[in-house]
Design a protein around this motif. Structure first.
Motif, short mmCIF file in Angstrom:
data_model
loop_
_atom_site.label_atom_id
_atom_site.label_comp_id
_atom_site.label_asym_id
_atom_site.label_seq_id
_atom_site.Cartn_x
_atom_site.Cartn_y
_atom_site.Cartn_z
N GLU A 65 0.82 -1.22 0.00
CA GLU A 65 0.00 0.00 0.00
C GLU A 65 0.85 1.27 0.00
O GLU A 65 0.55 2.21 -0.76
CB GLU A 65 -0.99 -0.03 1.17
CG GLU A 65 -2.06 -1.11 0.99
CD GLU A 65 -2.97 -1.25 2.19
OE1 GLU A 65 -2.77 -0.50 3.19
OE2 GLU A 65 -3.88 -2.10 2.16
N PRO A 66 1.91 1.35 0.80
CA PRO A 66 2.77 2.53 0.73
C PRO A 66 3.42 2.70 -0.65
O PRO A 66 3.56 3.83 -1.14
CB PRO A 66 3.83 2.27 1.81
CG PRO A 66 3.15 1.39 2.79
CD PRO A 66 2.28 0.50 1.96
N PHE A 67 3.81 1.60 -1.29
CA PHE A 67 4.38 1.68 -2.63
C PHE A 67 3.34 2.20 -3.62
O PHE A 67 3.65 3.06 -4.47
CB PHE A 67 4.88 0.31 -3.09
CG PHE A 67 5.49 0.30 -4.47
CD1 PHE A 67 6.80 0.71 -4.68
CD2 PHE A 67 4.74 -0.10 -5.58
CE1 PHE A 67 7.36 0.71 -5.94
CE2 PHE A 67 5.29 -0.10 -6.85
CZ PHE A 67 6.60 0.31 -7.03
N GLU A 68 2.12 1.72 -3.53
CA GLU A 68 1.04 2.19 -4.41
C GLU A 68 0.87 3.71 -4.30
O GLU A 68 0.77 4.41 -5.32
CB GLU A 68 -0.28 1.51 -4.04
CG GLU A 68 -0.38 0.06 -4.43
CD GLU A 68 -1.72 -0.53 -4.05
OE1 GLU A 68 -2.35 -1.15 -4.91
OE2 GLU A 68 -2.14 -0.37 -2.89
N LYS A 69 0.83 4.18 -3.09
CA LYS A 69 0.58 5.61 -2.87
C LYS A 69 1.75 6.47 -3.33
O LYS A 69 1.56 7.55 -3.89
CB LYS A 69 0.30 5.85 -1.37
CG LYS A 69 -1.00 5.23 -0.91
CD LYS A 69 -1.18 5.38 0.59
CE LYS A 69 -2.46 4.71 1.04
NZ LYS A 69 -2.66 4.79 2.51
N LYS A 70 2.95 5.97 -3.11
CA LYS A 70 4.13 6.76 -3.46
C LYS A 70 4.34 6.85 -4.96
O LYS A 70 4.74 7.90 -5.48
CB LYS A 70 5.36 6.16 -2.78
CG LYS A 70 6.64 6.97 -3.03
CD LYS A 70 7.81 6.43 -2.22
CE LYS A 70 9.05 7.29 -2.43
NZ LYS A 70 10.20 6.81 -1.60
N PHE A 71 4.03 5.77 -5.68
CA PHE A 71 4.37 5.71 -7.10
C PHE A 71 3.16 5.65 -8.03
O PHE A 71 3.32 5.44 -9.23
CB PHE A 71 5.29 4.50 -7.37
CG PHE A 71 6.64 4.62 -6.72
CD1 PHE A 71 7.62 5.44 -7.25
CD2 PHE A 71 6.92 3.93 -5.55
CE1 PHE A 71 8.86 5.55 -6.66
CE2 PHE A 71 8.17 4.04 -4.93
CZ PHE A 71 9.14 4.85 -5.49
N ASN A 72 1.96 5.86 -7.48
CA ASN A 72 0.74 5.85 -8.30
C ASN A 72 0.61 4.54 -9.07
O ASN A 72 0.50 4.51 -10.30
CB ASN A 72 0.71 7.04 -9.26
CG ASN A 72 -0.67 7.20 -9.92
OD1 ASN A 72 -1.67 6.75 -9.37
ND2 ASN A 72 -0.70 7.83 -11.08
N VAL A 73 0.66 3.44 -8.31
CA VAL A 73 0.60 2.10 -8.87
C VAL A 73 -0.56 1.34 -8.25
O VAL A 73 -0.85 1.49 -7.06
CB VAL A 73 1.93 1.34 -8.58
CG1 VAL A 73 1.83 -0.12 -9.02
CG2 VAL A 73 3.09 2.03 -9.28
N LYS A 74 -1.24 0.55 -9.04
CA LYS A 74 -2.24 -0.38 -8.53
C LYS A 74 -1.62 -1.77 -8.49
O LYS A 74 -1.25 -2.31 -9.54
CB LYS A 74 -3.49 -0.39 -9.40
CG LYS A 74 -4.53 -1.43 -8.97
CD LYS A 74 -5.73 -1.44 -9.89
CE LYS A 74 -6.70 -2.57 -9.55
NZ LYS A 74 -7.17 -2.54 -8.17
N ILE A 75 -1.50 -2.35 -7.31
CA ILE A 75 -0.94 -3.68 -7.15
C ILE A 75 -2.06 -4.71 -7.05
O ILE A 75 -2.99 -4.57 -6.25
CB ILE A 75 -0.04 -3.77 -5.90
CG1 ILE A 75 1.25 -2.97 -6.11
CG2 ILE A 75 0.30 -5.22 -5.57
CD1 ILE A 75 2.18 -2.96 -4.91
N THR A 76 -1.99 -5.72 -7.88
CA THR A 76 -2.86 -6.88 -7.77
C THR A 76 -2.07 -8.00 -7.12
O THR A 76 -0.98 -8.35 -7.59
CB THR A 76 -3.37 -7.34 -9.15
OG1 THR A 76 -4.15 -6.30 -9.72
CG2 THR A 76 -4.22 -8.59 -9.02
N VAL A 77 -2.58 -8.53 -6.01
CA VAL A 77 -1.90 -9.58 -5.27
C VAL A 77 -2.51 -10.93 -5.62
O VAL A 77 -3.72 -11.11 -5.54
CB VAL A 77 -1.99 -9.35 -3.74
CG1 VAL A 77 -1.25 -10.46 -3.00
CG2 VAL A 77 -1.42 -7.99 -3.38
N VAL A 78 -1.66 -11.86 -6.03
CA VAL A 78 -2.08 -13.23 -6.33
C VAL A 78 -1.40 -14.17 -5.34
O VAL A 78 -0.19 -14.08 -5.13
CB VAL A 78 -1.70 -13.61 -7.78
CG1 VAL A 78 -2.07 -15.07 -8.06
CG2 VAL A 78 -2.38 -12.69 -8.78
N SER A 79 -2.17 -15.07 -4.74
CA SER A 79 -1.61 -16.00 -3.77
C SER A 79 -2.23 -17.38 -3.96
O SER A 79 -3.36 -17.50 -4.43
CB SER A 79 -1.92 -15.53 -2.34
OG SER A 79 -1.37 -14.26 -2.09
#
Length: 361
Positions: A65-79
């Protein structure tokens, strides 16, 4: 639990990490945290594969979440991580994943098979990451331990086994024992019990390790195969001391079980970040790995789950109480061993066959 790559090494280590690190469970979910932050323009997307469960939850809060906010990225997590699926994607040229959290020794094998992108260390700062966990194709994400777990009822105060030599000494520290039914870490413990110095373990003297195990075999009541077993065995006093995964012991202790960890001579393993060859977002993947390898995100992760950072500078950001719980105090770290994943990647199958024959004797 099987992760697609049908070799005994991968099956073993995959089971270890899923059971020990994540606490089990699987999911496939998109992160729903807000974006924005410093970057402008169109939002980028990144697919991150991890183990699911508690470790994934901690990573989302501390790192994703911090990376998303800092770099304007949407992360999709697959597990969870599926090595077989990664291999199939790369071989078919249809790579949908950008960054994958893998067992470190498995990562080394995948890199040698040409399935991974080389990491860009002009972007990723590995200076303070433990050098044993840095390779051309992977960099450590977290450390977890196979260490001595013990009953605080049977060993009150400071009377518990404090080394593998003590663990082997059932006259001085009486009671049944439990060991992990695998050569990886069990042979290291046997050699340490026999007096081998931590920095002289590799290459392993397998015959000497098995002779050391001969000395304690009659006292091993349970050869455990699942990470949930040691805390249960210790809590019920079925055994007095057991080889155990530190996270499982600390969770049970927090829930009221009268058990604890001894971190002296603890055996460290790790998971690592890798980038599948042919990822459509290679540059962003390197930026992500650079970010989550920094001290601050790693420290935040360790505050949420009892696994230690791989960036030594992150320890400066943790309280003494937390470092003690993670086995990161100076007195604990002096004699700890980071397992040689290169050795095991090359030798596991042969050593495992010899170990299993010994078990049947």
């Amino acid at each position: 639990m099987g992760k697609g790559l049908k070799v005994s090494l991968v099956t073993l280590v995959a089971g270890l990490v899923v059971a020990g690190c994540s606490g089990g469970g699987s999911e496939q979910a998109a992160s729903t945290s807000s974006t924005g932050g410093q970057a402008s323009g169109e939002q980028q997307e990144l697919v991150v594969v991890d183990w699911g469960g508690a470790s994934s939850d901690a990573a989302k809060k501390a790192e994703y979440e911090p990376f998303e906010k800092k770099f304007n990225v949407k992360i999709t997590v697959v597990s969870p991580t599926d090595v077989g699926k990664l291999k199939a994607m790369v071989e078919s040229g249809n790579v949908e994943w950008d960054v994958v959290n893998s067992d470190t020794d498995v990562a080394i094998r995948l890199g040698s098979e040409g399935l991974l992108e080389k990491l860009d260390y002009s972007v990723i700062n590995a200076k303070d990451v433990y050098p044993e966990l840095v390779s051309d194709y992977s960099i450590g994400q977290e450390l977890f331990y196979t260490n001595i777990g013990y009953s605080t009822e049977l060993f009150p105060g400071d009377s518990h086994p404090k080394s593998w030599t003590d663990f082997w000494d059932t006259a001085k520290f009486p009671g049944p024992r439990s060991l992990y039914k695998t050569p990886m870490s069990t042979l290291e413990a046997a050699l340490l019990a026999d007096g081998v110095a931590p920095d002289k373990l590799y290459p392993l003297d397998v015959d000497r390790a098995l002779k050391s195990l001969d000395k304690i075999k009659k006292d091993v009541k349970v050869w455990w195969e699942a990470g949930a077993q040691p805390p249960q065995l210790l809590s019920t006093k079925e055994v007095a001391a057991s080889m155990a995964w530190n996270g499982r012991i600390s969770v049970a202790k927090a829930q009221g079980s009268k058990i604890d960890n001894e971190f002296n001579q603890a055996l460290a393993m790790s998971t690592s970040w890798v980038v599948p060859k042919g990822t459509p977002h290679k540059d962003l993947a390197m930026k992500f790995i650079a970010y989550v390898s920094e001290p601050e995100p790693q420290a935040e992760y360790s505050k949420l789950i009892d696994y230690a950072p791989t960036n030594a500078k992150a320890l400066d950001l943790l309280s003494e109480d937390l470092k003690a719980r993670l086995g990161q105090l100076k007195k604990d770290k002096e004699n700890q061993v980071i397992l040689d994943v290169n050795y095991w990647a090359k030798n596991f199958d042969e050593v495992n066959e010899k170990f299993n024959k010994w078990l049947l004797q």
